[in-house]
Write a protein that holds these residues in place. Structure first.
Motif, short mmCIF file in Angstrom:
data_model
loop_
_atom_site.label_atom_id
_atom_site.label_comp_id
_atom_site.label_asym_id
_atom_site.label_seq_id
_atom_site.Cartn_x
_atom_site.Cartn_y
_atom_site.Cartn_z
N THR A 250 15.69 125.72 47.91
CA THR A 250 15.21 125.38 49.30
C THR A 250 14.24 124.03 49.10
OG1 THR A 250 14.61 127.60 49.71
CG2 THR A 250 13.24 126.12 51.05
N TYR A 251 13.74 123.80 48.01
CA TYR A 251 13.20 122.37 48.07
C TYR A 251 14.15 121.16 48.25
CZ TYR A 251 8.03 123.72 46.81
OH TYR A 251 6.82 124.14 46.93
N LEU B 126 6.73 118.10 53.86
CA LEU B 126 7.81 118.86 54.21
C LEU B 126 7.51 120.30 55.10
CD1 LEU B 126 9.44 119.28 50.52
CD2 LEU B 126 10.19 117.62 52.27
N SER C 220 4.71 124.48 51.08
CA SER C 220 4.11 123.09 51.29
C SER C 220 2.71 122.69 50.76
CB SER C 220 4.31 122.92 53.09
OG SER C 220 3.16 123.58 53.37
N ASN D 14 8.60 120.15 59.01
CA ASN D 14 9.13 121.50 59.30
C ASN D 14 10.30 121.84 58.57
OD1 ASN D 14 7.08 122.26 61.04
ND2 ASN D 14 7.93 121.05 62.78
N LEU D 15 10.44 121.53 57.11
CA LEU D 15 11.49 121.81 56.52
C LEU D 15 11.19 123.05 55.32
CD1 LEU D 15 12.58 118.26 55.64
CD2 LEU D 15 13.77 119.83 57.14
N VAL D 16 10.03 123.31 55.08
CA VAL D 16 9.60 124.41 54.21
C VAL D 16 8.34 125.13 54.77
CG1 VAL D 16 10.37 123.31 52.18
CG2 VAL D 16 7.93 123.21 52.63
N ASN E 167 17.29 116.55 53.27
CA ASN E 167 17.11 116.39 54.57
C ASN E 167 16.00 115.50 55.17
OD1 ASN E 167 19.15 118.28 55.36
ND2 ASN E 167 17.68 120.07 55.25
N TYR E 168 14.86 115.32 54.30
CA TYR E 168 13.77 114.78 54.76
C TYR E 168 14.07 113.26 54.47
CZ TYR E 168 9.15 112.83 54.35
OH TYR E 168 7.97 112.02 54.52
N ASN F 95 16.98 121.34 49.18
CA ASN F 95 17.83 120.86 50.38
C ASN F 95 16.70 120.32 51.39
OD1 ASN F 95 20.09 122.34 49.75
ND2 ASN F 95 19.25 124.35 50.27
N ALA F 96 15.20 120.76 51.43
CA ALA F 96 14.36 120.07 52.20
C ALA F 96 14.36 118.28 51.90
CB ALA F 96 13.14 120.90 51.73
#
Length: 258
Positions: free
Chosen positions: A148-149, A172, A190, A183-185, A155-156, A151-152
């Motif tokens: 998840t980190y 994030l 976060s 708003n990614l995690v 995207n970030y 991927n975030a």
């Protein structure tokens, strides 16, 4: 006068044996003098003469307590008191009652004694398996969180090209959807040095380049309690590869996770 029932000899009242044949006259009823009233016999029920053994009652109580409050510890006095109660009841020849109470207390006590080793054996088998299953679940969560980190982070960096990777994992988390709160995690992930499911996660951004952009990062996930909350240590970076190590912190040189 009385008559011998064997030889029909006439004998004076009060003698115990017949002078003719030697027969015992103890069973012969002596005539009651005339005019003496016969008092009715007072019959006392046999059950009223019996009392319940206190030890039998105590045995039953201890047997019940062994299953409710004090497993094993109350079972021993339940057995001992049950045996003592049965012994007393036998010696008193019917003056005491409570056989059923004593037997019930003893049965519960013996059942508790027999069950304790079985329970201990089951626990010795089940507890290590439960711990291993828990650690495996924690490790699976840690790996999922690292994905998840990663991927975030991608995207970030795509969203905030002038920044690159975030300076803090807090960027994030929840916010306005900008580079300060993408708003990614989740809120939990976060947080700096986030602790989730027995693992501590630590994000470390690399140095900024000449344009002020962060081009690399590292994230580690380590068990809070070695061999209790987890066995493996994990590592990932901008490559997206998750690496694992046992016994010490994972690094970029650790073998990749299979």
């Amino acid at each position: 006068m009385q008559t011998c029932p064997r030889c029909s000899a006439s004998l004076p009242d009060g003698i115990a044996f017949c002078s003719s044949c030697g027969n015992s006259l103890s069973g012969t009823t002596t005539p009651r003098p005339a005019g003496v009233p016969v008092s009715p016999a007072v019959s006392i029920p046999y059950a009223m003469l019996q009392e319940t053994s206190g030890k039998a009652t105590a045995s039953l109580i201890c047997g019940i307590v062994a299953y409710i409050i004090l497993p094993f510890f109350a079972a021993i006095p339940a057995i001992i008191l049950g045996h003592l109660a049965l012994s007393d009841i036998k010696k008193r020849a019917g003056q005491l009652k409570g056989n059923g109470l004593a037997i019930a207390g003893m049965v519960m006590g013996y059942a508790q004694i027999v069950l304790i080793p079985v329970i201990l054996i089951i626990a010795a088998i089940a507890i290590p398996n439960l711990l291993r299953a828990r650690m495996a679940a924690n490790e699976a969560y840690a790996v999922g969180a690292l994905r998840t980190y990663n991927n975030a982070m991608v995207n970030y960096a795509t969203q905030c090209q002038n920044v690159g990777f975030p300076a803090s994992v807090q960027n994030l988390g929840p916010g306005n959807g900008d580079c300060d709160g993408a708003n990614l995690v989740s809120v939990q992930l976060s947080m700096p040095a986030a602790i989730r499911n027995g693992y501590r996660f630590f994000y470390s951004p690399g140095p900024a380049d000449n344009l002020g952009r962060v081009a690399n990062y590292t994230i580690t996930a380590d068990p809070i309690s070695e061999n209790v909350s987890g066995i493996q240590h994990f590592f990932t970076n901008e490559t997206g590869v998750i690496r694992a190590n046992r016994g010490e912190q994972a690094t970029a040189d650790s073998p990749p996770l299979q």
